[in-house]
Design a protein around this motif. Structure first.
Motif, PDB file in Angstrom:
ATOM      1  N   MET A 273       0.837  -1.179   0.000  1.00  7.35           N
ATOM      2  CA  MET A 273       0.000   0.000   0.000  1.00  7.35           C
ATOM      3  C   MET A 273       0.887   1.249   0.000  1.00  7.35           C
ATOM      4  SD  MET A 273      -2.875   1.250   2.726  1.00  7.35           S
ATOM      5  CE  MET A 273      -1.957   2.251   3.853  1.00  7.35           C
ATOM      6  N   GLU A 274       0.520   2.193  -0.815  1.00 10.77           N
ATOM      7  CA  GLU A 274       1.147   3.509  -0.785  1.00 10.77           C
ATOM      8  C   GLU A 274       0.074   4.488  -0.345  1.00 10.77           C
ATOM      9  OE1 GLU A 274       3.833   4.690  -3.906  1.00 10.77           O
ATOM     10  OE2 GLU A 274       3.727   2.651  -4.718  1.00 10.77           O
ATOM     11  N   LYS A 275       0.311   5.160   0.762  1.00 12.65           N
ATOM     12  CA  LYS A 275      -0.716   5.997   1.386  1.00 12.65           C
ATOM     13  C   LYS A 275      -0.481   7.474   1.107  1.00 12.65           C
ATOM     14  CE  LYS A 275      -3.004   6.314   5.852  1.00 12.65           C
ATOM     15  NZ  LYS A 275      -4.330   6.040   5.389  1.00 12.65           N
ATOM     16  N   ASP A 276      -1.583   8.191   0.911  1.00 10.02           N
ATOM     17  CA  ASP A 276      -1.590   9.649   0.784  1.00 10.02           C
ATOM     18  C   ASP A 276      -0.736  10.190  -0.366  1.00 10.02           C
ATOM     19  OD1 ASP A 276      -3.444  10.102   2.826  1.00 10.02           O
ATOM     20  OD2 ASP A 276      -1.884  10.016   4.360  1.00 10.02           O
ATOM     21  N   LEU A 277      -0.830   9.539  -1.517  1.00 13.56           N
ATOM     22  CA  LEU A 277      -0.170  10.054  -2.713  1.00 13.56           C
ATOM     23  C   LEU A 277      -0.949  11.275  -3.201  1.00 13.56           C
ATOM     24  CD1 LEU A 277       0.369   6.659  -4.549  1.00 13.56           C
ATOM     25  CD2 LEU A 277       2.092   7.990  -3.332  1.00 13.56           C
ATOM     26  N   VAL A 278      -0.288  12.377  -3.442  1.00 17.37           N
ATOM     27  CA  VAL A 278      -0.954  13.602  -3.885  1.00 17.37           C
ATOM     28  C   VAL A 278      -1.209  13.515  -5.395  1.00 17.37           C
ATOM     29  CG1 VAL A 278      -0.775  16.110  -4.107  1.00 17.37           C
ATOM     30  CG2 VAL A 278       0.080  14.968  -2.046  1.00 17.37           C
ATOM     31  N   TYR A 279      -2.491  13.630  -5.794  1.00 14.10           N
ATOM     32  CA  TYR A 279      -2.832  13.599  -7.210  1.00 14.10           C
ATOM     33  C   TYR A 279      -3.250  14.967  -7.745  1.00 14.10           C
ATOM     34  CZ  TYR A 279      -7.794  13.602  -5.943  1.00 14.10           C
ATOM     35  OH  TYR A 279      -9.026  13.937  -5.441  1.00 14.10           O
TER      36      TYR A 279
ATOM     37  N   GLY B 271      -4.796  25.496  -4.421  1.00 14.10           N
ATOM     38  CA  GLY B 271      -4.526  26.372  -3.289  1.00 14.10           C
ATOM     39  C   GLY B 271      -3.784  25.605  -2.205  1.00 14.10           C
ATOM     40  N   ASP B 272      -4.325  25.625  -0.977  1.00 14.19           N
ATOM     41  CA  ASP B 272      -3.718  24.899   0.140  1.00 14.19           C
ATOM     42  C   ASP B 272      -4.186  23.450   0.234  1.00 14.19           C
ATOM     43  OD1 ASP B 272      -2.341  27.165   0.893  1.00 14.19           O
ATOM     44  OD2 ASP B 272      -3.882  27.815   2.315  1.00 14.19           O
ATOM     45  N   TRP B 273      -5.182  23.085  -0.562  1.00 13.93           N
ATOM     46  CA  TRP B 273      -5.748  21.731  -0.497  1.00 13.93           C
ATOM     47  C   TRP B 273      -4.944  20.772  -1.360  1.00 13.93           C
ATOM     48  CZ3 TRP B 273      -7.922  18.396  -4.120  1.00 13.93           C
ATOM     49  CH2 TRP B 273      -8.602  17.298  -3.591  1.00 13.93           C
ATOM     50  N   GLU B 274      -4.697  19.574  -0.835  1.00 12.74           N
ATOM     51  CA  GLU B 274      -4.035  18.520  -1.589  1.00 12.74           C
ATOM     52  C   GLU B 274      -4.954  17.316  -1.684  1.00 12.74           C
ATOM     53  OE1 GLU B 274      -0.328  17.733   0.434  1.00 12.74           O
ATOM     54  OE2 GLU B 274       0.691  19.258  -0.766  1.00 12.74           O
ATOM     55  N   GLY B 275      -5.286  16.930  -2.907  1.00 11.08           N
ATOM     56  CA  GLY B 275      -6.063  15.715  -3.127  1.00 11.08           C
ATOM     57  C   GLY B 275      -5.150  14.512  -2.983  1.00 11.08           C
ATOM     58  N   ARG B 276      -5.572  13.568  -2.174  1.00 12.07           N
ATOM     59  CA  ARG B 276      -4.731  12.402  -1.902  1.00 12.07           C
ATOM     60  C   ARG B 276      -5.476  11.112  -2.222  1.00 12.07           C
ATOM     61  NH1 ARG B 276      -0.296  13.861   1.255  1.00 12.07           N
ATOM     62  NH2 ARG B 276      -0.379  16.017   1.935  1.00 12.07           N
ATOM     63  N   LEU B 277      -4.702  10.093  -2.506  1.00 14.94           N
ATOM     64  CA  LEU B 277      -5.269   8.766  -2.710  1.00 14.94           C
ATOM     65  C   LEU B 277      -4.362   7.742  -2.060  1.00 14.94           C
ATOM     66  CD1 LEU B 277      -3.598   7.012  -5.103  1.00 14.94           C
ATOM     67  CD2 LEU B 277      -4.654   8.734  -6.534  1.00 14.94           C
ATOM     68  N   ASP B 278      -4.951   6.608  -1.731  1.00  8.68           N
ATOM     69  CA  ASP B 278      -4.194   5.463  -1.235  1.00  8.68           C
ATOM     70  C   ASP B 278      -4.212   4.421  -2.347  1.00  8.68           C
ATOM     71  OD1 ASP B 278      -4.030   6.787   1.192  1.00  8.68           O
ATOM     72  OD2 ASP B 278      -5.666   5.642   2.105  1.00  8.68           O
ATOM     73  N   LEU B 279      -3.064   3.870  -2.663  1.00  6.82           N
ATOM     74  CA  LEU B 279      -2.951   2.881  -3.728  1.00  6.82           C
ATOM     75  C   LEU B 279      -2.649   1.521  -3.109  1.00  6.82           C
ATOM     76  CD1 LEU B 279      -2.902   2.358  -6.775  1.00  6.82           C
ATOM     77  CD2 LEU B 279      -0.452   2.872  -6.724  1.00  6.82           C
ATOM     78  N   TYR B 280      -3.521   0.555  -3.392  1.00  3.96           N
ATOM     79  CA  TYR B 280      -3.381  -0.805  -2.885  1.00  3.96           C
ATOM     80  C   TYR B 280      -3.057  -1.724  -4.054  1.00  3.96           C
ATOM     81  CZ  TYR B 280      -5.911   0.912   1.222  1.00  3.96           C
ATOM     82  OH  TYR B 280      -6.316   1.608   2.327  1.00  3.96           O
ATOM     83  N   ILE B 281      -1.960  -2.455  -3.927  1.00 10.45           N
ATOM     84  CA  ILE B 281      -1.575  -3.431  -4.947  1.00 10.45           C
ATOM     85  C   ILE B 281      -1.373  -4.758  -4.227  1.00 10.45           C
ATOM     86  CG2 ILE B 281       0.122  -4.056  -6.703  1.00 10.45           C
ATOM     87  CD1 ILE B 281       0.715  -1.028  -6.953  1.00 10.45           C
ATOM     88  N   PRO B 282      -2.261  -5.731  -4.463  1.00 14.36           N
ATOM     89  CA  PRO B 282      -2.162  -7.006  -3.756  1.00 14.36           C
ATOM     90  C   PRO B 282      -0.860  -7.744  -4.101  1.00 14.36           C
ATOM     91  CG  PRO B 282      -4.178  -6.895  -5.062  1.00 14.36           C
ATOM     92  CD  PRO B 282      -3.375  -5.695  -5.385  1.00 14.36           C
ATOM     93  N   GLN B 283      -0.319  -8.432  -3.131  1.00 15.56           N
ATOM     94  CA  GLN B 283       0.887  -9.230  -3.373  1.00 15.56           C
ATOM     95  C   GLN B 283       0.524 -10.482  -4.151  1.00 15.56           C
ATOM     96  OE1 GLN B 283       2.587  -9.968   0.478  1.00 15.56           O
ATOM     97  NE2 GLN B 283       3.545  -7.957   0.558  1.00 15.56           N
TER      98      GLN B 283
END
Length: 78
Positions: A1-7, A11-23
């Motif tokens: 899992m990669e957490k809080d990747l900024v996409y 302004g001051d807001w950052e859109g984030r996503l968590d990326l899950y890649i199963p093993q």
């Protein structure tokens, strides 16, 4: 899992996503999950149980946060 990747930054807001890649035998398909809440409440961290079935079946998942209406009135969240 990669957490809080900024996409996205607005302004001051950052859109984030968590990326899950199963093993193991991950499929090439990416499921983009956007939490519910009608643009007025909710957060990506509270939704794992709703998309975990995709992970159990080998799909990659991007769990995406968006700007809520109190931060960015419509149609800005889109």
């Amino acid at each position: 899992m990669e957490k809080d990747l900024v996409y996205k930054k607005v302004g001051d807001w950052e859109g984030r996503l968590d990326l899950y890649i199963p093993q193991g035998k991950a499929k090439k398909t990416l499921v983009m999950y956007i939490h519910g809440g009608g643009w007025i409440h909710g957060k990506k961290e509270a939704e794992y149980d709703k998309f975990s079935v995709f992970l159990k079946n080998g799909f990659n998942v991007a769990n995406i946060e968006y700007r809520l209406a109190d931060v960015a009135p419509a149609p800005a969240a889109i």
